[in-house]
Design a protein around this motif. Structure first.
Motif, PDB file in Angstrom:
ATOM      1  N   ILE A 106      78.587 -83.340  54.910  1.00 32.55           N
ATOM      2  CA  ILE A 106      78.963 -82.867  53.583  1.00 32.55           C
ATOM      3  C   ILE A 106      80.471 -82.680  53.523  1.00 32.55           C
ATOM      4  O   ILE A 106      81.037 -81.950  54.333  1.00 32.55           O
ATOM      5  N   GLU A 107      81.102 -83.352  52.567  1.00 33.50           N
ATOM      6  CA  GLU A 107      82.559 -83.278  52.414  1.00 33.50           C
ATOM      7  C   GLU A 107      82.906 -82.472  51.161  1.00 33.50           C
ATOM      8  O   GLU A 107      82.694 -82.931  50.046  1.00 33.50           O
ATOM      9  N   VAL A 108      83.411 -81.269  51.370  1.00 33.28           N
ATOM     10  CA  VAL A 108      83.794 -80.379  50.276  1.00 33.28           C
ATOM     11  C   VAL A 108      85.271 -80.620  49.970  1.00 33.28           C
ATOM     12  O   VAL A 108      86.091 -80.638  50.895  1.00 33.28           O
ATOM     13  N   TYR A 123      81.693 -78.355  40.794  1.00 34.20           N
ATOM     14  CA  TYR A 123      82.396 -79.204  41.751  1.00 34.20           C
ATOM     15  C   TYR A 123      81.535 -80.405  42.117  1.00 34.20           C
ATOM     16  O   TYR A 123      80.309 -80.344  42.077  1.00 34.20           O
ATOM     17  N   THR A 124      82.201 -81.477  42.514  1.00 34.78           N
ATOM     18  CA  THR A 124      81.507 -82.656  43.021  1.00 34.78           C
ATOM     19  C   THR A 124      81.782 -82.747  44.519  1.00 34.78           C
ATOM     20  O   THR A 124      82.935 -82.777  44.946  1.00 34.78           O
ATOM     21  N   VAL A 125      80.709 -82.764  45.286  1.00 35.58           N
ATOM     22  CA  VAL A 125      80.790 -82.807  46.740  1.00 35.58           C
ATOM     23  C   VAL A 125      80.217 -84.140  47.199  1.00 35.58           C
ATOM     24  O   VAL A 125      79.239 -84.629  46.633  1.00 35.58           O
ATOM     25  N   ARG A 126      80.826 -84.739  48.206  1.00 31.32           N
ATOM     26  CA  ARG A 126      80.332 -86.022  48.725  1.00 31.32           C
ATOM     27  C   ARG A 126      79.482 -85.804  49.967  1.00 31.32           C
ATOM     28  O   ARG A 126      79.818 -84.984  50.813  1.00 31.32           O
ATOM     29  N   ALA A 165      76.880 -90.291  48.680  1.00 31.65           N
ATOM     30  CA  ALA A 165      76.220 -89.766  47.482  1.00 31.65           C
ATOM     31  C   ALA A 165      77.060 -88.611  46.960  1.00 31.65           C
ATOM     32  O   ALA A 165      77.644 -87.862  47.739  1.00 31.65           O
ATOM     33  N   GLU A 166      77.125 -88.488  45.647  1.00 30.40           N
ATOM     34  CA  GLU A 166      77.870 -87.391  45.053  1.00 30.40           C
ATOM     35  C   GLU A 166      76.895 -86.335  44.553  1.00 30.40           C
ATOM     36  O   GLU A 166      75.943 -86.640  43.840  1.00 30.40           O
ATOM     37  N   LEU A 167      77.143 -85.110  44.945  1.00 28.97           N
ATOM     38  CA  LEU A 167      76.281 -83.985  44.636  1.00 28.97           C
ATOM     39  C   LEU A 167      77.052 -82.999  43.765  1.00 28.97           C
ATOM     40  O   LEU A 167      78.203 -82.674  44.059  1.00 28.97           O
ATOM     41  N   VAL A 168      76.427 -82.534  42.696  1.00 27.62           N
ATOM     42  CA  VAL A 168      77.063 -81.555  41.815  1.00 27.62           C
ATOM     43  C   VAL A 168      76.710 -80.161  42.317  1.00 27.62           C
ATOM     44  O   VAL A 168      75.532 -79.824  42.477  1.00 27.62           O
ATOM     45  N   VAL A 169      77.751 -79.362  42.573  1.00 25.84           N
ATOM     46  CA  VAL A 169      77.574 -77.988  43.040  1.00 25.84           C
ATOM     47  C   VAL A 169      78.148 -77.053  41.981  1.00 25.84           C
ATOM     48  O   VAL A 169      79.312 -77.180  41.613  1.00 25.84           O
ATOM     49  N   VAL A 170      77.321 -76.153  41.487  1.00 26.80           N
ATOM     50  CA  VAL A 170      77.770 -75.169  40.506  1.00 26.80           C
ATOM     51  C   VAL A 170      77.836 -73.816  41.200  1.00 26.80           C
ATOM     52  O   VAL A 170      76.839 -73.343  41.754  1.00 26.80           O
TER      53      VAL A 170
END
Length: 175
Positions: free
Chosen positions: A124-126, A137-140, A149-154
């Motif tokens: 996981i790349e923050v 935020y968008t985390v890879r 993959a791009e993951l949305v973190v609220v």
């Protein structure tokens, strides 16, 4: 005193199984002699690169390619699930929206594990290594080979979450 040549310090091996940060089963790699003799060979992780071992792995080439194709398919499936998934993290924060702690890749990995995803924190790349304020935020997430993959973190403050819960409770009471 004789000089030791660089070639004598390295050895060509074929991997018997997947090794993190080195390669996958069937890959031919050049590694340090000591690493091969003291770690890879005793654990049966790799075999020396010889005509016999090359012939053995050539005969298993189709099987190895099928395994890699299966991993690619699993990665694509996981990518679709991750992209469709949103992560909500609630943490204590000040009035200005600055968190009292920080959201790290470990925090996100823990939430993903609770949601049924088995993803290592190292994948996981923050952005900026940590998240220190509320927001979206968008985390890879690194998957198999070079797939991302791009993951949305609220990230929301504890206070906001408490207010939302209280409002939801009032709505259900009113009905």
């Amino acid at each position: 005193m004789d000089r030791i040549h660089i070639e004598e310090l390295e050895m060509k091996v074929i991997l018997n199984s997947d090794v993190k940060h080195l390669g996958e089963e069937g890959d031919v790699k050049v590694v340090a002699n000591g690493y091969a003799r003291n770690y890879l060979f005793p654990r049966n992780i790799a075999v020396p690169f010889t005509d016999v071992t090359v012939a053995y792995f050539e005969s298993r080439k189709e099987e190895l390619e099928a395994k890699k194709a299966e991993k690619r398919a699993a990665s694509a499936s996981l990518k679709e699930k991750i992209v469709a998934h949103n992560v909500l993290i609630t943490m204590p924060a000040g009035n200005n929206g600055k968190l009292y702690g920080a959201v790290t890749n470990q925090t996100i990995a823990d939430v993903l594990n609770k949601d049924g995803f088995e993803i290592e924190r190292k994948r996981i790349e923050v952005p900026g290594l940590t998240i220190k304020s509320v927001g979206k935020y968008t985390v890879r997430v690194r998957l198999y080979e070079s797939d991302m993959a791009e993951l949305v973190v609220v990230v929301q403050s504890q206070e906001t979450a408490d207010k939302a819960a209280a409002a939801a409770a009032k709505e259900t009471k009113a009905e």
